[in-house]
Design an enzyme around this catalytic site. Structure first.
Site, PDB file in Angstrom:
ATOM      1  N   SER A  15     -34.676   1.628 -17.633  1.00  0.00           N
ATOM      2  CA  SER A  15     -36.048   1.604 -18.130  1.00  0.00           C
ATOM      3  C   SER A  15     -36.516   3.016 -18.465  1.00  0.00           C
ATOM      4  O   SER A  15     -35.920   4.007 -18.032  1.00  0.00           O
ATOM      5  CB  SER A  15     -37.007   0.972 -17.109  1.00  0.00           C
ATOM      6  N   LEU A  17     -37.479   6.641 -19.549  1.00  0.00           N
ATOM      7  CA  LEU A  17     -36.734   7.789 -20.061  1.00  0.00           C
ATOM      8  C   LEU A  17     -35.235   7.577 -19.921  1.00  0.00           C
ATOM      9  O   LEU A  17     -34.454   7.978 -20.798  1.00  0.00           O
ATOM     10  CB  LEU A  17     -37.156   9.061 -19.317  1.00  0.00           C
ATOM     11  N   SER A 144     -41.087  17.319 -13.854  1.00  0.00           N
ATOM     12  CA  SER A 144     -42.320  16.827 -14.464  1.00  0.00           C
ATOM     13  C   SER A 144     -43.254  18.011 -14.600  1.00  0.00           C
ATOM     14  O   SER A 144     -43.180  18.973 -13.824  1.00  0.00           O
ATOM     15  CB  SER A 144     -42.976  15.757 -13.586  1.00  0.00           C
ATOM     16  N   TYR A 157     -46.010  13.311  -5.444  1.00  0.00           N
ATOM     17  CA  TYR A 157     -45.236  13.399  -6.685  1.00  0.00           C
ATOM     18  C   TYR A 157     -45.035  14.850  -7.110  1.00  0.00           C
ATOM     19  O   TYR A 157     -43.919  15.278  -7.430  1.00  0.00           O
ATOM     20  CB  TYR A 157     -45.951  12.609  -7.778  1.00  0.00           C
TER      21      TYR A 157
END
Length: 251
Positions: A15, A17, A144, A157
């Protein structure tokens, strides 16, 4: 290194990326192992793509499962780790309740410990490869922009992705003697399943925050960069922001 005929493994490949990376690598002629959770659509994806693609159920935090995915074909030349989770939670909730420690541990376990688990076992599998264009292998991690611009509710995160960024250079230095390169990609706001579940107005609003191009990133743009990292021998030890020059506000 060209992708054609090379053994590649993409974790989180069913799913988002990871899926885009699987499709691009397959289109480039690579042999691709999709490693994802048993509950993922990995089996259907492998059947759809057919030749040169297999699915192996694997949790990136599980040593045996990752070893099995890496051993499903010949020793891999390229491994891209896209597996990750991003549950939002503030350090203190509006009612004063502190962030659940178990949830924090889980996010770090999947995003950071899982990345390191894939990295170390991929390097082990690659170390005996004959050098090709100077490399025995290339490992691409997923960080990220939250590693640098963490927003409200992203404590776990952001911590985990900052850890991936911190891991990248030292891993590249550790593995240089083995002719294995390591880079990380730090995507910005992309059309992942989580964001595509938002109302269109919310998606448009997020896209307008990006200086240029003023839209959400497309997963294939991540996959294109992953392929370029493989192809360009001077890309090593770098975390590459892929974000259209956005710098995220607090919320």
């Amino acid at each position: 290194m060209e992708l054609k005929d090379q053994q590649t493994v993409v974790t989180g490949g069913a799913s988002g990326l990871g899926l885009a990376t699987v499709r691009r690598f397959h289109a480039a002629g690579a042999h691709v192992t999709i490693a994802d959770l048993p509950s993922s659509p990995g089996t259907a994806l492998a059947a759809e793509l057919g030749a040169r693609v297999r699915f192996v159920a694997a949790d990136v935090t599980d040593e045996d499962a990752v070893r099995a995915a890496l051993a499903a074909g010949e020793a891999p030349r390229v491994v891209v780790n896209c597996a990750g989770i991003a549950p939002p939670k503030r350090v203190l909730g509006k009612d004063g309740t502190p962030h659940d420690l178990g949830l924090y541990r889980k996010v770090v376990e999947v995003n950071l410990v899982g990345s390191f688990n894939v990295l170390r076992l991929a390097a082990e599998a690659m170390r005996l490869n004959e050098p090709l264009d100077g490399d025995r292998g290339v490992i691409v991690l997923t960080a990220s922009i939250a590693a640098f611009d963490g927003q409200i509710g992203q404590a776990a995160y952001s911590s985990s992705k900052a850890g991936v960024h911190g891991l990248t250079l030292t891993a590249a230095r550790d593995l240089a003697e083995h002719y294995i390169r390591v880079c990380a990609i730090a995507p910005g706001i992309f059309e992942t399943p989580m964001l595509l579940g938002l109302p269109q107005a919310a998606q448009d609003s997020l896209g307008k925050q990006i200086p240029h191009p003023s839209r959400l990133g497309r997963p294939d743009e991540f996959a294109h960069l992953a392929g370029h990292v493989v192809a360009n021998p001077m890309l090593n030890g770098e975390t590459i922001r892929l974000d259209g020059a956005v710098r995220m506000p607090p919320r």
